[in-house]
Design a protein around this motif. Structure first.
Motif, PDB file in Angstrom:
ATOM      1  N   GLU A   1       0.235  20.418   2.003  1.00  0.00           N
ATOM      2  CA  GLU A   1      -0.079  21.842   1.985  1.00  0.00           C
ATOM      3  C   GLU A   1      -1.334  22.083   2.821  1.00  0.00           C
ATOM      4  O   GLU A   1      -2.278  21.300   2.778  1.00  0.00           O
ATOM      5  CB  GLU A   1      -0.307  22.316   0.553  1.00  0.00           C
TER       6      GLU A   1
ATOM      7  N   ASN B   1      -2.650  11.609  11.090  1.00  0.00           N
ATOM      8  CA  ASN B   1      -3.167  10.813   9.976  1.00  0.00           C
ATOM      9  C   ASN B   1      -2.219   9.678   9.626  1.00  0.00           C
ATOM     10  O   ASN B   1      -2.657   8.571   9.318  1.00  0.00           O
ATOM     11  CB  ASN B   1      -3.384  11.708   8.758  1.00  0.00           C
TER      12      ASN B   1
ATOM     13  N   GLN C   1       0.839  -1.195   0.000  1.00  0.00           N
ATOM     14  CA  GLN C   1       0.000   0.000   0.000  1.00  0.00           C
ATOM     15  C   GLN C   1       0.874   1.246   0.000  1.00  0.00           C
ATOM     16  O   GLN C   1       1.994   1.237   0.516  1.00  0.00           O
ATOM     17  CB  GLN C   1      -0.873   0.010   1.249  1.00  0.00           C
ATOM     18  N   LYS C   2       0.361   2.310  -0.596  1.00  0.00           N
ATOM     19  CA  LYS C   2       1.098   3.567  -0.609  1.00  0.00           C
ATOM     20  C   LYS C   2       0.242   4.653   0.017  1.00  0.00           C
ATOM     21  O   LYS C   2      -0.974   4.696  -0.183  1.00  0.00           O
ATOM     22  CB  LYS C   2       1.456   3.965  -2.038  1.00  0.00           C
ATOM     23  N   LEU C   3       0.872   5.533   0.773  1.00  0.00           N
ATOM     24  CA  LEU C   3       0.186   6.680   1.352  1.00  0.00           C
ATOM     25  C   LEU C   3       0.787   7.935   0.737  1.00  0.00           C
ATOM     26  O   LEU C   3       1.979   8.173   0.846  1.00  0.00           O
ATOM     27  CB  LEU C   3       0.369   6.721   2.870  1.00  0.00           C
ATOM     28  N   HIS C   4      -0.057   8.696   0.059  1.00  0.00           N
ATOM     29  CA  HIS C   4       0.409   9.924  -0.583  1.00  0.00           C
ATOM     30  C   HIS C   4      -0.142  11.101   0.202  1.00  0.00           C
ATOM     31  O   HIS C   4      -1.346  11.367   0.172  1.00  0.00           O
ATOM     32  CB  HIS C   4      -0.072   9.954  -2.034  1.00  0.00           C
ATOM     33  N   PHE C   5       0.720  11.781   0.937  1.00  0.00           N
ATOM     34  CA  PHE C   5       0.298  12.938   1.728  1.00  0.00           C
ATOM     35  C   PHE C   5       0.697  14.199   0.975  1.00  0.00           C
ATOM     36  O   PHE C   5       1.882  14.415   0.743  1.00  0.00           O
ATOM     37  CB  PHE C   5       1.006  12.962   3.087  1.00  0.00           C
ATOM     38  N   SER C   6      -0.276  15.017   0.600  1.00  0.00           N
ATOM     39  CA  SER C   6       0.103  16.368   0.149  1.00  0.00           C
ATOM     40  C   SER C   6      -0.136  17.291   1.326  1.00  0.00           C
ATOM     41  O   SER C   6      -1.268  17.537   1.731  1.00  0.00           O
ATOM     42  CB  SER C   6      -0.700  16.794  -1.070  1.00  0.00           C
TER      43      SER C   6
ATOM     44  N   LEU D   1      -3.165   5.697   9.644  1.00  0.00           N
ATOM     45  CA  LEU D   1      -3.120   4.858   8.447  1.00  0.00           C
ATOM     46  C   LEU D   1      -2.066   3.770   8.545  1.00  0.00           C
ATOM     47  O   LEU D   1      -2.114   2.799   7.791  1.00  0.00           O
ATOM     48  CB  LEU D   1      -2.866   5.732   7.226  1.00  0.00           C
TER      49      LEU D   1
END
Ligand SMILES: [Zn+2]
Lengths: 129, 183
Positions: free
Chosen positions: A98, A108, A91-96, A112
């Motif tokens: 901004e 978060n 699984q990948k977690l992409h946090f933007s 997760l």
């Protein structure tokens, strides 16, 4: 006034610094394989990702999983910062990040990766190495 | 707050509006001109995208003549700790009180409500609905009852009528205990 009073009033006063400190305590990289951070140092809103970067580099957090690969990409394009965390199960977690505060990012991230959002308050025993 | 100040300096002239709306903010992050943000989570092909999306405040800042829900005639009498059903509307499931930004009360009523909640806990009116975690150790283990919400702060000594009167009623100095020396 009393313990009772402060317990009842716990949620009345929103204390982001306290929650950030508790969230960093709960950080645990056991299920994380790698973290790729990408940020532009001249972007106006990169404090949260820098705080996150700093807190995952803390010795106590690194000791939870020494095999985590942290790679950083410093850009020069004035775009928003983000990071991608790859977990053990693919699984990948992409946090933007901004407009996020560091507390939001870490809470978060904890949620997760299957950790409690906030760690325990109080003194902790010294980690055994 | 520091972050807010930073944003506010970006848009001079909107500082006041920003501060006004900031006092009602619920979100953790606050931007210029009182924009609120909320975490958004998308799941696509094994990747979870977490970002902040902008939320607009539908109510806007409170006007000067706007009354809060306890100041209007909806509740004609003063709130006391016995009004448990009213107090519960301002509380979370774990027995803590909601902040003023969420309850929408004015400062005075909010503090009164918080005092009443504490008194209701202390008088045992909530029972163990909110768990027994509330600190009832020591002298607080006994249920206690008040006249009104401010009487927590009154340091009045209890008067026992007549004590002094009975002690000093008769002259006690140099008195013979027994009239008859043979006794
Ligand atoms: Zn009011």
């Amino acid at each position: 006034m009393s313990q009772l009073w402060s317990k009842i009033r716990y949620g009345v006063r929103w204390n982001p610094a306290e929650r950030l400190a508790l969230a960093t305590r709960a950080l645990n990289l056991q299920k994380v394989k790698s973290i790729d951070i990408s940020l532009d140092p001249l972007h106006h809103d990169n404090l949260s990702i820098r705080t996150f970067w700093h807190s995952i580099m803390a010795p106590k957090v690194r000791l939870t999983n020494p095999n985590v690969r942290v790679k950083t990409d410093i850009r020069n394009d004035r775009r928003a910062p983000f990071f991608v965390a790859t977990l053990d199960d693919g699984q990948k977690l992409h946090f933007s990040t901004e407009n996020m505060t560091a507390m939001d990012v870490i809470m978060n991230f904890n949620r997760l990766t299957g950790q409690p959002e906030l760690g325990k308050a109080g003194t902790r025993p010294r980690a055994k190495i | 707050m520091q972050m807010l100040r930073l944003y506010a300096s970006n848009c001079a002239g909107k500082i006041k509006a920003a501060v006004e709306t900031a006092s009602r903010l619920q979100s953790t992050a606050s931007g210029a001109a009182g924009h609120k943000f909320q975490t958004k989570e998308d799941k696509k092909e094994g990747t979870t995208y977490i970002s902040m999306e902008k939320v607009t405040d539908s109510r806007g800042a409170r006007k000067d003549d706007e009354l809060c829900s306890l100041c209007t005639c909806n509740v004609p009498i003063k709130l006391t700790y016995k009004d448990v059903l009213i107090l519960e509307q301002f509380m979370r499931d774990d027995g803590t009180v909601l902040p003023r930004q969420l309850t929408g009360l004015c400062k005075k009523q909010q503090l009164r409500m918080e005092r009443c909640v504490m008194q209701a806990f202390w008088s045992g009116l909530f029972g163990d609905k909110y768990g027994t975690e509330a600190d009832r150790a020591g002298y607080k283990r006994f249920n206690r009852y008040w006249k009104d919400d401010m009487s927590m702060y009154q340091l009045e000594t209890k008067q026992r009528h007549g004590t002094w009167f009975y002690i000093k009623r008769y002259p006690t100095k140099n008195q013979q205990l027994f009239k008859n020396p043979l006794n």
